[in-house]
Enzyme design. Sequence first.
Site, short mmCIF file in Angstrom:
data_model
loop_
_atom_site.label_atom_id
_atom_site.label_comp_id
_atom_site.label_asym_id
_atom_site.label_seq_id
_atom_site.Cartn_x
_atom_site.Cartn_y
_atom_site.Cartn_z
N ASP A 68 0.88 -1.16 0.00
CA ASP A 68 0.00 0.00 0.00
C ASP A 68 0.92 1.21 0.00
O ASP A 68 1.97 1.21 0.65
CB ASP A 68 -0.93 0.00 1.22
CG ASP A 68 -2.12 0.96 1.02
OD1 ASP A 68 -2.43 1.30 -0.15
OD2 ASP A 68 -2.74 1.36 2.01
N TYR A 150 -0.04 9.84 -8.80
CA TYR A 150 0.38 11.24 -8.61
C TYR A 150 1.71 11.57 -9.30
O TYR A 150 2.24 12.65 -9.11
CB TYR A 150 0.51 11.54 -7.10
CG TYR A 150 -0.78 11.51 -6.33
CD1 TYR A 150 -1.56 12.65 -6.18
CD2 TYR A 150 -1.23 10.33 -5.73
CE1 TYR A 150 -2.74 12.63 -5.45
CE2 TYR A 150 -2.41 10.29 -5.00
CZ TYR A 150 -3.16 11.44 -4.86
OH TYR A 150 -4.34 11.41 -4.14
N ASP A 151 2.26 10.63 -10.06
CA ASP A 151 3.59 10.82 -10.65
C ASP A 151 3.78 12.14 -11.40
O ASP A 151 4.84 12.76 -11.29
CB ASP A 151 3.94 9.65 -11.59
CG ASP A 151 4.26 8.37 -10.82
OD1 ASP A 151 4.24 8.39 -9.58
OD2 ASP A 151 4.53 7.34 -11.47
N HIS A 176 9.88 5.17 -3.87
CA HIS A 176 9.43 4.52 -2.64
C HIS A 176 9.20 3.03 -2.87
O HIS A 176 9.66 2.19 -2.12
CB HIS A 176 8.13 5.19 -2.17
CG HIS A 176 7.16 5.40 -3.30
ND1 HIS A 176 7.44 6.28 -4.34
CD2 HIS A 176 5.97 4.86 -3.60
CE1 HIS A 176 6.43 6.26 -5.21
NE2 HIS A 176 5.53 5.40 -4.79
#
Length: 194
Positions: A68, A150-151, A176
Amino acid sequence: MEIVFATNNHNKLEEVQEMLPASIKLLSLNDIGCNDDIEETETTLEGNAKLKANYITTKFGYNCFADDTGLEVESLDGNPGVYSARYAGEPSNSEKNMQKLLLALNNKTNRKAQFRTAICLNIDKKQYIFEGICKGEILNEKRGEKGFGYDPIFSPENHQISFAEMDSESKNNISHRGIAIKKLVAFLQKVTHQ
């Protein structure tokens, strides 16, 4: 070695498969015949990752991992965080999520943010958690065509471009998810060579 990645997100599957050595074959939920919509009802990233991994292990009996990811914006008290995918409501819509976030940051000078991924691995009746963090900032507008989520509005620290302007190899090296997956892969290689 075959392992299930508990996702139906094709972009995520491709991104993660690129990072894995050839010796690890990734199976999707589709590959194991799981069409269930596993609801993410926990209030933490780790909780949701565990929930998804436990569901697959319990119901289907596979070694698997689930992740997640949340985008945590400093001036918004860490929001949207665990609610990143559905920030603008149901159904999940990246375009609407980005618009809502840009609007929320309209008059804010502090645009610091971080992407955080939690991965839960269930293997041989044991559970492990891996985390990856990528710090950066939210841009004023969308830039780039690659990536997902959101890149287009996230620029990682020490870079002048958004995730959506990077090729997948460059992004995977610093993202991440890339960091968390590297930890997962190192662990899997260790346990498979014992």
